[in-house]
Design a protein around this motif. Sequence first.
Motif: not given
Length: 1013
Positions: A317-325
């Motif tokens: 899972m990469f969403g919700g800021g787990l991977v920064p923009e």
Amino acid sequence: MVKHFKTMTALVTAACTLGSTLSFAQATLVENGSFDNNSAIPWETPGWWSGGAGTSGVDDQGRFCTSVTALGTNDWGVQLRQSNIRFEQGATYKVRFRAWSSAQTSVVVGAIDETLATPVVIFDSTSEPNQLITTGLDAAEGQLISYDFVAAADTEKARFRFMMGAGIIPLNETLCLDDIVVEPPAKNILNNSEFNDDGAGWEVPGWWAGGAGTSAVDDDGRMCTTVTTAGTNDWGAQLRQVGKKLVAGRTYTVDFDAWSSADMIVVYDVIDEPAGYQILLENKDVNVTARLDEAPVHFTVEHEVQQNSNEANFRFMFGGGLVPEGETICVDNVKLLDPEGNSVIQPEEPEVAAVHLNQHGYLPNLAKVATYKVIAEDYTTARDWQLVNSENVVIASGQTTVIGEDANSGDVIHQIDFSSVTTPGTDYTLRVIEGSDPVVSHPFDIRADLYELLKYEALSYFYHNRSGIEILASVVGDEKWARPAGHLDDNVVETFICKEDPTADTCRTADVSGGWYDAGDHGKYVVNGGISAWTLLNQYERSTSLGRNASDFAQGSMALPDSETGNTMPDLLDEARWQVEWLLKMQIPAGETLAGMAYHKMHDDGWTGLGLAPHEDTKTRYIQAPTTAATLNLAAVAAQCARVYETFDADLANRCLSAAETAYQAALDHPEMYAGVPEEGDPNPERYTMTNGDGGGMYGDDEVRDEFFWALSELYITTGKQTYLQALKNSALYNRYAPDDPTPVETLPTSLYHWGNTNGLGLMSILTRSRDTELDDDLVASAKSLVLTMADNFVDYANQPGYNMPMDSTELDWGSNSGVVNNMMVLGVANDITCAQDTRYVDAMANGFAYLLGNNPLGKSYVTGYGENPLEQPHHRFWANAENADYPTPPPGVLSGGPNSSHATTGDPVSIARIAADCPAETCYVDNIGSWSTNEITINWNSPFAWVAAYLDEYSDFGLASDALCQVNDEDDQDENENDEDEDDNHQKRRGGAGVPLLIGLLLVATRFRRNR
């Protein structure tokens, strides 16, 4: 694409803690490697072949220890092994164990598939650096030995084994083993772990919950995701695979490489969405610190899964800021490793309600009882049932009878009695209304010709299993069951003593060709062959003396070679003769040591494997020592032969009578020659003459008063000699079931007879011939009382709540189904001799057949080719398709031995592994070719099965066997009594009238047999 990164490794462990629902197997391919409960089961312990000798067993420290006292000539001559192990070619397996030795000792371990035409070595430690055991026997901790092997071939039938012969363990030294583990390779259950073909098999992020970005496989073959809009939820960007199966209790390993454009946490989990988004494993602490152009960080994370799932999704899972923009994360070589490797573990199937019944069908004029297995908590309320015909029309209905918990099956049951339905038809079904849905039975028929074909197919078993003759496709009906003649060299076979002492006076050769193979092996046994031949001959005698179906087995009626169907002898007697002739060959001839005695058995010197036609057997065969029990078997059957064959073959009849009287006298002269091994401390161990059970069943028996009674009965019926009658009345078994029973009998046995308890056969013969042979009134009355008491007891069992076996099923022994059919024979004769005006005996027979054909807790038909869930994998070396596709499936009409509640102590590895040790007696069964303790087939089980099938078929044609038949016999009695007055007192006929030409029609009147008293 080739990757040029140098890998760094980080080991991270985690575990999720959800509730467990099912048990799980350990990650080892062998069972009981720690020899729990001081037991080696299911290991096959050393058989001491090729000249080796010694002792082996579990010691008081729970180790399996082997001491060698004779080296032997081959390493495989001493083996500790397990069979049917699955290996995958190219996969790496880890073998671990602890060992101790009394002296420096090598250890040789490996696996081999011997079921193939050319055995294949899967792996062998002799190709590895030699590992010596130097840790002494008294050391607390054994020497830890480990090997990693690559399997050389795919197999599901390998033997994993330690070999200890030919000096591997030095002479007079000891090796002990414990904690044996064969770890399978972990299996990656993810597809395309390396993201080939643009990541085929993976679902790339769909950018939900407001997220946005790009995902693709880069030039280095990594799956890289760049986030441009974080979105509101972590699951808004997922890289995943779906539909994975996870098993509770296993520890799975997540293994992958990762890179990122900035430090960040990579989050993954496994989730079962259909089960309410239940998380099976998760991780939130994997920090990625490797930059995109550096070597990756390698993560190996272990998770114990405690919830079963067939629809699990693995995902990053990469969403919700787990991977920064604006940042990128790459992963590669992603694996989800199943620690059980290629071992197959099936989750337990939930119990379901079921209607169990005779899947073949019911005779119109007899009992029709089915069983409803209840699963619902409310089992005390009767259910509505419906009998539906093939056109979906309800033709009968009612309510179930609540029985409750049945201890012998473990089921909660109701019963359905639809005996009042007599309308013939096909494809009936029974429906039980459970809530809003019906529980529907297998389809079945109601018709009078139900067993017309079965009675012949059950008898065909014997032709199929003839030794020394080609089995013709034209007779057996299909090329797959045809085969060349087997064991043609049985015409010159040495006695076993020759192997040990060629100078012994009992070392000789004999022609023991012909006969029937006893069971799943290629051995031939007098004590089992005797009762089997007797049963076929008794079927003939009963058909002519008490029955009305003798014409069904007349010349040309059965599937046999032309030379037999075209002679003047009834076909049933042609088949029985094949065994009778062999039995005569097992008698030691005049002029030899122990002349007149009969050899106990003959078989291979060592067990052969499954998937072996008789003509392919290359092992040396030996005749085993004579015994009193075998000699009396021969005396009994030969005496029966003398009267049965007199009309058709006087020479055979004379040979049989001579052999019978000679054998009986030999048994009197040698009354204590027992089969088996004496118990420790036996004061007369020399009485036990046969101790070799390697390659053939032991058939041990040290109580032969029952065999004496049987032999005397047959000799008296045939000859009328007063010496035999007086010996019968002086017998310890006169008016008794067992020698030590009180008179009158207080405790009834569960069966009247079996191969090791044969006095009941004498009682059955006396009653079978009591109508057409003049026998002592007191003897007949005694036999009648004993048989009818047992028959009434069997009726009581068949009427007890449960699955209606005509036998006590609290505990069931090896071959329990033979007890069912033997008891049904007793019921049939009871019905004959009482001229019963009701159907209690034949209803109990019908219930017994229903049990065999599906009305049992497993819903299993124990007969090949009959029912919707029939026997498929009997233990048999030629009908071995389940073991080797080059061999055929079994023909129809073969009866399995059935449930065996002693399997945990006397069973085979398959039954021990697959059947609970504390199983309710009627459920202790597995339809598997390797389960010889529950699924073997034998001549002495199929012979009474054929007898009963013929009896029920006759009954379906004629109904109550009483009125017309009894009237005719009463009239015949009067005529014969009048004729007796005119009979010359000096005229003596020694044999009865079973062989007179038959009158074909509704009534067959047998001639009365008279003799000088």
